[in-house]
Design a protein around this motif. Structure first.
Motif, PDB file in Angstrom:
ATOM      1  N   SER A  70       0.822  -1.214   0.000  1.00 33.16           N
ATOM      2  CA  SER A  70       0.000   0.000   0.000  1.00 33.16           C
ATOM      3  C   SER A  70       0.854   1.262   0.000  1.00 33.16           C
ATOM      4  O   SER A  70       0.299   2.365  -0.044  1.00 33.16           O
ATOM      5  N   SER A  71       2.164   1.131   0.107  1.00 28.55           N
ATOM      6  CA  SER A  71       3.020   2.328   0.145  1.00 28.55           C
ATOM      7  C   SER A  71       4.478   1.914   0.291  1.00 28.55           C
ATOM      8  O   SER A  71       4.785   0.741   0.551  1.00 28.55           O
ATOM      9  N   GLY A  72       5.342   2.900   0.142  1.00 24.27           N
ATOM     10  CA  GLY A  72       6.752   2.682   0.435  1.00 24.27           C
ATOM     11  C   GLY A  72       6.947   2.415   1.922  1.00 24.27           C
ATOM     12  O   GLY A  72       7.774   1.582   2.320  1.00 24.27           O
ATOM     13  N   THR A  73       6.182   3.107   2.728  1.00 27.91           N
ATOM     14  CA  THR A  73       6.274   2.912   4.180  1.00 27.91           C
ATOM     15  C   THR A  73       5.971   1.460   4.544  1.00 27.91           C
ATOM     16  O   THR A  73       6.686   0.842   5.336  1.00 27.91           O
ATOM     17  N   ALA A  75       6.270  -1.157   2.601  1.00 32.25           N
ATOM     18  CA  ALA A  75       7.356  -2.006   2.094  1.00 32.25           C
ATOM     19  C   ALA A  75       8.541  -1.992   3.067  1.00 32.25           C
ATOM     20  O   ALA A  75       9.113  -3.040   3.385  1.00 32.25           O
ATOM     21  N   ASN A  76       8.889  -0.807   3.563  1.00 31.74           N
ATOM     22  CA  ASN A  76       9.992  -0.710   4.528  1.00 31.74           C
ATOM     23  C   ASN A  76       9.665  -1.436   5.830  1.00 31.74           C
ATOM     24  O   ASN A  76      10.493  -2.156   6.387  1.00 31.74           O
ATOM     25  N   ASN A  77       8.435  -1.239   6.330  1.00 28.88           N
ATOM     26  CA  ASN A  77       8.022  -1.925   7.564  1.00 28.88           C
ATOM     27  C   ASN A  77       8.063  -3.426   7.392  1.00 28.88           C
ATOM     28  O   ASN A  77       8.502  -4.157   8.277  1.00 28.88           O
ATOM     29  N   GLU A 100      18.251   7.661   7.679  1.00 26.58           N
ATOM     30  CA  GLU A 100      17.138   6.997   7.000  1.00 26.58           C
ATOM     31  C   GLU A 100      15.862   7.832   7.071  1.00 26.58           C
ATOM     32  O   GLU A 100      15.697   8.672   7.957  1.00 26.58           O
ATOM     33  N   HIS A 101      14.958   7.541   6.151  1.00 21.85           N
ATOM     34  CA  HIS A 101      13.607   8.112   6.175  1.00 21.85           C
ATOM     35  C   HIS A 101      12.903   7.610   7.448  1.00 21.85           C
ATOM     36  O   HIS A 101      13.186   6.503   7.912  1.00 21.85           O
ATOM     37  N   PRO A 102      11.952   8.407   7.994  1.00 24.80           N
ATOM     38  CA  PRO A 102      11.246   7.950   9.203  1.00 24.80           C
ATOM     39  C   PRO A 102      10.640   6.546   9.080  1.00 24.80           C
ATOM     40  O   PRO A 102      10.518   5.837  10.085  1.00 24.80           O
ATOM     41  N   ALA A 103      10.289   6.132   7.870  1.00 23.15           N
ATOM     42  CA  ALA A 103       9.682   4.804   7.697  1.00 23.15           C
ATOM     43  C   ALA A 103      10.660   3.685   8.066  1.00 23.15           C
ATOM     44  O   ALA A 103      10.238   2.592   8.444  1.00 23.15           O
ATOM     45  N   VAL A 104      11.952   3.947   7.968  1.00 23.29           N
ATOM     46  CA  VAL A 104      12.949   2.973   8.411  1.00 23.29           C
ATOM     47  C   VAL A 104      13.406   3.314   9.829  1.00 23.29           C
ATOM     48  O   VAL A 104      13.470   2.457  10.715  1.00 23.29           O
ATOM     49  N   ASN A 151      19.066   9.424  -0.467  1.00 24.92           N
ATOM     50  CA  ASN A 151      18.407  10.139   0.633  1.00 24.92           C
ATOM     51  C   ASN A 151      17.355  11.104   0.103  1.00 24.92           C
ATOM     52  O   ASN A 151      17.535  11.742  -0.926  1.00 24.92           O
ATOM     53  N   ASN A 152      16.253  11.231   0.843  1.00 19.86           N
ATOM     54  CA  ASN A 152      15.141  12.045   0.368  1.00 19.86           C
ATOM     55  C   ASN A 152      15.337  13.545   0.588  1.00 19.86           C
ATOM     56  O   ASN A 152      14.621  14.351   0.030  1.00 19.86           O
ATOM     57  N   GLU A 153      16.312  13.945   1.390  1.00 24.35           N
ATOM     58  CA  GLU A 153      16.533  15.379   1.580  1.00 24.35           C
ATOM     59  C   GLU A 153      17.654  15.903   0.707  1.00 24.35           C
ATOM     60  O   GLU A 153      17.593  17.020   0.203  1.00 24.35           O
ATOM     61  N   THR A 176      17.403  -2.239   0.867  1.00 22.73           N
ATOM     62  CA  THR A 176      17.591  -0.823   0.597  1.00 22.73           C
ATOM     63  C   THR A 176      16.257  -0.133   0.329  1.00 22.73           C
ATOM     64  O   THR A 176      15.398  -0.666  -0.391  1.00 22.73           O
ATOM     65  N   ASP A 177      16.069   1.010   0.960  1.00 21.63           N
ATOM     66  CA  ASP A 177      14.941   1.886   0.668  1.00 21.63           C
ATOM     67  C   ASP A 177      15.345   2.655  -0.589  1.00 21.63           C
ATOM     68  O   ASP A 177      16.131   3.593  -0.528  1.00 21.63           O
ATOM     69  N   ALA A 178      14.816   2.191  -1.734  1.00 24.81           N
ATOM     70  CA  ALA A 178      15.209   2.782  -3.023  1.00 24.81           C
ATOM     71  C   ALA A 178      14.115   3.708  -3.548  1.00 24.81           C
ATOM     72  O   ALA A 178      13.991   3.938  -4.748  1.00 24.81           O
ATOM     73  N   ILE A 179      13.315   4.238  -2.612  1.00 23.77           N
ATOM     74  CA  ILE A 179      12.120   4.991  -3.002  1.00 23.77           C
ATOM     75  C   ILE A 179      12.453   6.279  -3.759  1.00 23.77           C
ATOM     76  O   ILE A 179      11.697   6.707  -4.619  1.00 23.77           O
ATOM     77  N   GLN A 180      13.612   6.881  -3.471  1.00 18.54           N
ATOM     78  CA  GLN A 180      13.999   8.083  -4.222  1.00 18.54           C
ATOM     79  C   GLN A 180      14.857   7.742  -5.441  1.00 18.54           C
ATOM     80  O   GLN A 180      15.287   8.641  -6.164  1.00 18.54           O
ATOM     81  N   ALA A 181      15.118   6.473  -5.646  1.00 17.10           N
ATOM     82  CA  ALA A 181      15.975   6.080  -6.767  1.00 17.10           C
ATOM     83  C   ALA A 181      15.166   5.508  -7.926  1.00 17.10           C
ATOM     84  O   ALA A 181      15.361   5.887  -9.081  1.00 17.10           O
ATOM     85  N   LEU A 199      10.064   0.328  -3.084  1.00 19.07           N
ATOM     86  CA  LEU A 199       9.796   1.422  -4.018  1.00 19.07           C
ATOM     87  C   LEU A 199       8.379   1.944  -3.795  1.00 19.07           C
ATOM     88  O   LEU A 199       7.545   1.264  -3.204  1.00 19.07           O
ATOM     89  N   SER A 200       8.126   3.171  -4.269  1.00 15.92           N
ATOM     90  CA  SER A 200       6.819   3.800  -4.058  1.00 15.92           C
ATOM     91  C   SER A 200       6.400   4.592  -5.290  1.00 15.92           C
ATOM     92  O   SER A 200       7.177   5.384  -5.827  1.00 15.92           O
ATOM     93  N   GLY A 201       5.159   4.391  -5.730  1.00 16.31           N
ATOM     94  CA  GLY A 201       4.683   4.974  -6.982  1.00 16.31           C
ATOM     95  C   GLY A 201       4.654   6.491  -7.030  1.00 16.31           C
ATOM     96  O   GLY A 201       5.004   7.094  -8.041  1.00 16.31           O
ATOM     97  N   HIS A 202       4.251   7.121  -5.916  1.00 17.64           N
ATOM     98  CA  HIS A 202       4.001   8.565  -6.010  1.00 17.64           C
ATOM     99  C   HIS A 202       5.277   9.396  -6.071  1.00 17.64           C
ATOM    100  O   HIS A 202       5.213  10.614  -6.220  1.00 17.64           O
ATOM    101  N   LYS A 203       6.448   8.758  -5.990  1.00 18.86           N
ATOM    102  CA  LYS A 203       7.690   9.501  -6.168  1.00 18.86           C
ATOM    103  C   LYS A 203       8.115   9.520  -7.644  1.00 18.86           C
ATOM    104  O   LYS A 203       9.100  10.151  -7.987  1.00 18.86           O
ATOM    105  N   PHE A 204       7.393   8.789  -8.500  1.00 23.23           N
ATOM    106  CA  PHE A 204       7.720   8.870  -9.932  1.00 23.23           C
ATOM    107  C   PHE A 204       6.454   8.930 -10.789  1.00 23.23           C
ATOM    108  O   PHE A 204       6.297   8.221 -11.753  1.00 23.23           O
TER     109      PHE A 204
END
Ligand SMILES: *Cc1c(COP(=O)(O)O)cnc(C)c1O
Length: 388
Positions: A70-73, A75-77, A100-104, A151-153, A176-181, A199-204
């Protein structure tokens, strides 16, 4: 209303028209529960499996190694909690990075609370984990290493292939959290030596609320969500067919366009960074240009609060971020920038501008033009700004 300039694509993105067109039939025509047996449902399941193939192809995985979430979050959890759960007989030590992103980050905190031991590796001023630090931190009871790809920042690219190889030599799973990649730079799970990848859809340019976890064949992991037998019995709940189909289309488009988009966004980013650094004094680029995903600039404006900068930019219809959306609302400077060794004052005055598929040269030029007087005005009001 005047034109909006959206420069927060690392926060979320506008869905591409081709993606909307692809997902619409799942809402209006093929709306049956995809797990049902009649033909309308089978059609929808077919579309889901086509999307699975597209995702697999984009990251050089097998379709059976892709699990929709349902999300990148989520997937990380799933990766962290369930690798921990399933492998705790071998050990209870997990290694991650300090940015790491808060989700990790917060999943690791939870694991710590229930008895796992977490080592958080420091990062260099560019925001990178050192392979040597990982080597030293690995122990016989380490069951998982989780380090983000980008990294997301600041969007610096971590040396995942090398870190993955080091973990593999020790027989430790690597996530690896590859959500920004994903969707932005080439991602190949074989070349990266990873066992799990989020990975997460709404980042691409797909909608929010859909992601995927790649789980290498043979990895021992349990379910995060129990229920029906969806996703080969590993991830229950009725498939989000519209979201999944959209994710498949978006990843396919991103992969097709990738070479050209990377070059275009790198040029736009350079125009933005050079424009700001040359026209406004006391400004610094955070992270480095070479080792980073194109399309993001994180710049510190000394003697200014990032939040006030955001507000005045918003009055001009320009949307950026000061750090990540997930940590905004707090008055503390970005933990990522602090971990990179920035001073409090530089971290406070940071602005993240992230470009995307819809960004133009005009957008970049307007932002530079608007920033010059805004920064001047804020500094005139700043008690810390040095005056002669
Ligand atoms: C956005 C983001 C997430 C969270 O993904 P969601 O799909 O919004 O839950 C996790 N990690 C990184 C690096 C992100 O940028």
């Amino acid at each position: 209303m005047s034109k909006v300039i959206y420069m927060d694509n690392a926060g979320s993105t506008k869905v591409r028209r081709e993606v909307i067109d692809e997902m619409m039939p799942q809402l209006s025509e093929e709306y049956a529960n995809p797990s049902s047996v009649y033909s309308l449902a089978r059609k929808s399941m077919g579309a889901i499996n086509d999307a699975r193939e597209k995702v697999a192809k984009a990251i050089n995985a097998q379709p059976r190694e892709i699990f929709f979430t349902s999300s990148g979050t989520e997937a990380n959890n799933w990766a962290l909690q369930c690798i921990a759960n399933t492998n705790s007989n071998k050990g209870k030590h997990i290694i991650t990075s300090s940015i790491e992103h808060p989700a990790v980050l917060n999943t690791c905190k939870h694991l710590e609370n229930i008895g796992f031991e977490i080592t958080r590796l420091p990062v260099s001023p560019e925001g990178l984990v050192s392979p040597d630090d990982l080597r030293k931190a690995l122990r016989p009871d380490t069951i998982l290493v989780s380090d983000m790809f980008v990294n997301n920042e600041i969007r610096t690219e971590h040396p995942i292939a090398e870190l993955g190889r080091i973990a593999r030599e020790k027989g430790t799973y690597f996530h690896t959290d590859a959500i920004q990649a994903v969707g932005h730079i080439p991602v190949d799970v074989e070349a990266l030596n990873v066992d799990l990848l989020s990975l997460s859809g709404h980042k691409f340019h797909a909608p929010k609320g859909v992601g995927a976890l790649y789980i290498r064949k043979g990895v021992k992991i349990c379910s995060l969500l129990y229920g029906g037998g969806h996703e080969r019995g590993l991830r229950a709940s009725t498939h989000n067919a519209p979201g999944i189909v959209a994710l498949g289309k978006a990843i396919e488009l991103a992969t097709e366009d990738m070479g050209a988009e990377m070059a275009r966004l790198a040029a736009l980013r350079d125009r933005l960074v050079d424009g700001i650094l040359s026209r406004i004094e006391h400004t610094y680029l955070n992270g480095c240009r070479t080792n980073s995903v194109p399309g993001i600039a994180n710049i510190s404006f000394e003697f200014i609060e990032g939040e006030s900068l955001l507000l005045l930019l918003e009055h001009k219809g320009i949307y950026c971020s000061s750090g990540s959306a997930c940590s905004s609302g707090s008055l503390d400077p970005s933990p990522v920038l602090m971990a990179m060794g920035l001073t409090h004052s530089k971290a406070h005055g940071s602005l993240r501008m992230s470009l995307g598929y819809f960004s133009t040269e005009d957008d970049v030029d307007t932002v530079i033009e608007e920033l010059v007087p805004i920064v001047k005005r804020l500094r005139e009001m700043s008690p810390t700004f040095p005056r002669d």
